[in-house]
Design a protein around this motif. Structure first.
Motif, short mmCIF file in Angstrom:
data_model
loop_
_atom_site.label_atom_id
_atom_site.label_comp_id
_atom_site.label_asym_id
_atom_site.label_seq_id
_atom_site.Cartn_x
_atom_site.Cartn_y
_atom_site.Cartn_z
N ILE A 182 0.85 -1.21 0.00
CA ILE A 182 0.00 0.00 0.00
C ILE A 182 0.88 1.25 0.00
O ILE A 182 0.66 2.19 -0.76
CB ILE A 182 -0.95 0.01 1.22
N ALA A 183 1.92 1.21 0.86
CA ALA A 183 2.82 2.36 0.95
C ALA A 183 3.56 2.56 -0.37
O ALA A 183 3.72 3.69 -0.83
CB ALA A 183 3.80 2.15 2.09
N HIS B 25 0.86 3.40 -3.20
CA HIS B 25 -0.13 4.42 -2.85
C HIS B 25 -1.53 3.93 -3.21
O HIS B 25 -2.32 4.66 -3.83
CB HIS B 25 0.19 5.76 -3.56
N ALA B 26 -1.83 2.71 -2.81
CA ALA B 26 -3.12 2.11 -3.18
C ALA B 26 -4.24 2.73 -2.37
O ALA B 26 -4.13 2.86 -1.15
CB ALA B 26 -3.07 0.61 -2.94
N MET C 31 -3.78 3.39 7.24
CA MET C 31 -2.84 3.92 6.25
C MET C 31 -3.54 4.84 5.25
O MET C 31 -2.90 5.45 4.40
CB MET C 31 -2.14 2.78 5.52
N GLY C 32 -4.85 4.89 5.35
CA GLY C 32 -5.60 5.80 4.50
C GLY C 32 -6.23 5.14 3.29
O GLY C 32 -6.71 5.82 2.39
N SER C 33 -6.24 3.80 3.28
CA SER C 33 -6.86 3.09 2.15
C SER C 33 -8.21 2.53 2.59
O SER C 33 -8.48 2.40 3.78
CB SER C 33 -5.99 1.91 1.72
#
Lengths: 111, 289
Positions: free
Chosen positions: B200-201, B204-205, B236-238
């Motif tokens: 993800i990091a 940037h998913a 993480m914001g996803s």
């Protein structure tokens, strides 16, 4: 006005970016929160983006700081969004969180 | 007393021998085991192997205390056999060949030494006992390496299987899919979580669709890990979307009092993808004819 231990920058209409420095002392959180919120409020800010990029671990003490800052912001109608959380920090934080945090999270500052 | 003296004299005679000229005889043994049908070594390698063995055994027999198992000379012999075992296993040979080679080496060595010295070792228990003990230790070294190699191979296969059973794919710009197949245990969940968060990091998913269609069982600990994984993805914001939850799994989650209120679930992977696309403002439709 500079707040010791952090950079607080206006990044557009109503948006502020908070970049904590290593020297930031969260033990004195009361005063720190007051200064941050007052600065954002004076600039008529509505969103506070808290950059967690340089933070590999978020422990209970740091989470309490984020939680209190987010609650203080909410009290004056400012939305706090944590951005750039590292995988290791997300992992440790998720291991002790029992409910949804007060702050929002995002991958970065939206375009 | 006389017999004991005689035995030790024979051992002393053995230890005093210069055995540099018997490598040719030992080469035959090596050819028999490694050059026959399996072609694990060529003639040059066999010659090197026999020469090295003769040097090492000669070093041991002429060392200060040839009976000492902790001497550097003995250790060098152990390393020689460990290396040989490793090499043979890597070339597709089996451990039995190496063990039989070591045993045959022992007989060939005794026979060669007898011929060289003129002393009848076969009648001396002390000499036979010495060689038996020496080669038993060396065979033990062979088995140790064999077991280590097997263990390493199993670990590598396990890691490979884990990696292939949880492929994280970027199915669209910013949309990751993670089909989970098989049994989820704690260690696997942790590995999946680590790989997923790093991905993800990196990518940037913005959305992750976790498909549990292939998961048949889930226990209390694993369900907590699963929720932790969803929470970490959200932190993480996803967006995390879980799809393909079997009725048995749903029942298990409810009976385990797992709170799914903050988790988006969809019936199938395709529904999950549609949800992810709609959140990102992407519309996939049939081409107008």
């Amino acid at each position: 006005m500079a707040i010791p231990g952090l950079h607080l920058t206006r990044i557009g209409k109503g948006n502020y970016l908070l970049e904590p420095l290593r020297s930031m002392n969260i033990r004195d959180k009361g005063l720190l929160m007051q200064e941050i919120v007052s600065h954002v409020q004076q600039g008529q800010g509505t969103h506070l983006y808290y950059d967690l990029n340089g933070l590999p671990i978020i422990d209970q003490v740091y989470y309490d700081w984020l939680d209190k800052l987010a609650r203080t912001c909410l009290a004056v109608n400012i939305k706090m969004i944590c951005i750039n959380m590292q995988p290791t920090a997300a992992f440790t934080l998720s291991s002790f969180l029992t409910r949804k945090p007060v702050f929002e999270t995002a991958l970065g500052i939206p375009d | 007393m006389v017999q004991k003296k005689e035995s030790s004299e024979k051992l002393a005679a053995l230890f005093g021998l210069k055995i540099g000229n018997i490598s040719a005889q030992l080469e035959e043994t090596g050819r028999e085991f490694f050059c026959a049908d399996n072609k694990l070594m060529d003639d040059d390698e066999i010659a090197d192997l026999s020469g090295e063995f003769v040097n090492l055994i000669s070093g041991l027999l002429n060392s200060k205390d040839p009976l000492k198992r902790t001497s550097p000379q003995f250790h060098a012999l152990e390393i020689f056999f460990s290396g040989l075992t490793q090499r043979m296993l890597m070339r597709g040979g089996n451990v039995e060949d190496v063990v039989r080679y070591a045993q045959q080496l022992q007989y060939s060595l005794i026979s060669a030494l007898e011929g060289d010295s003129g002393i009848t070792f076969t009648q001396s228990r002390s000499v036979l006992l010495y060689f038996a003990q020496l080669f038993d230790e060396l065979i033990m070294a062979v088995f140790r390496i064999y077991l280590n190699e097997r263990e390493n191979m199993l670990k590598a296969q396990e890691a490979e299987l884990r990696e292939t059973s949880t492929p994280i794919t970027e199915i669209w710009d910013g949309v990751l899919t993670l089909p989970i197949i098989g049994t989820l245990d704690s260690s696997r969940t942790m590995l999946v979580m680590e790989a997923l968060l790093s991905r993800i990091a990196k990518d940037h998913a913005r959305a992750v669709v976790m498909d549990l269609t292939g998961v048949k069982n889930i226990d209390s600990q694993v369900s907590h890990h699963l929720i932790q994984m969803v929470r970490a993805v959200q932190l993480m914001g996803s967006d995390a979307i879980i799809t393909g939850i079997h009725p048995e799994i749903a029942r298990a989650l409810v009976s385990l009092n797992i709170d799914l209120s903050g988790v988006t679930t969809r019936a199938s992977l395709s529904d999950g993808l549609k949800e992810a696309f709609s959140r990102m403002g992407i519309q996939v439709s049939h081409k107008a004819s």
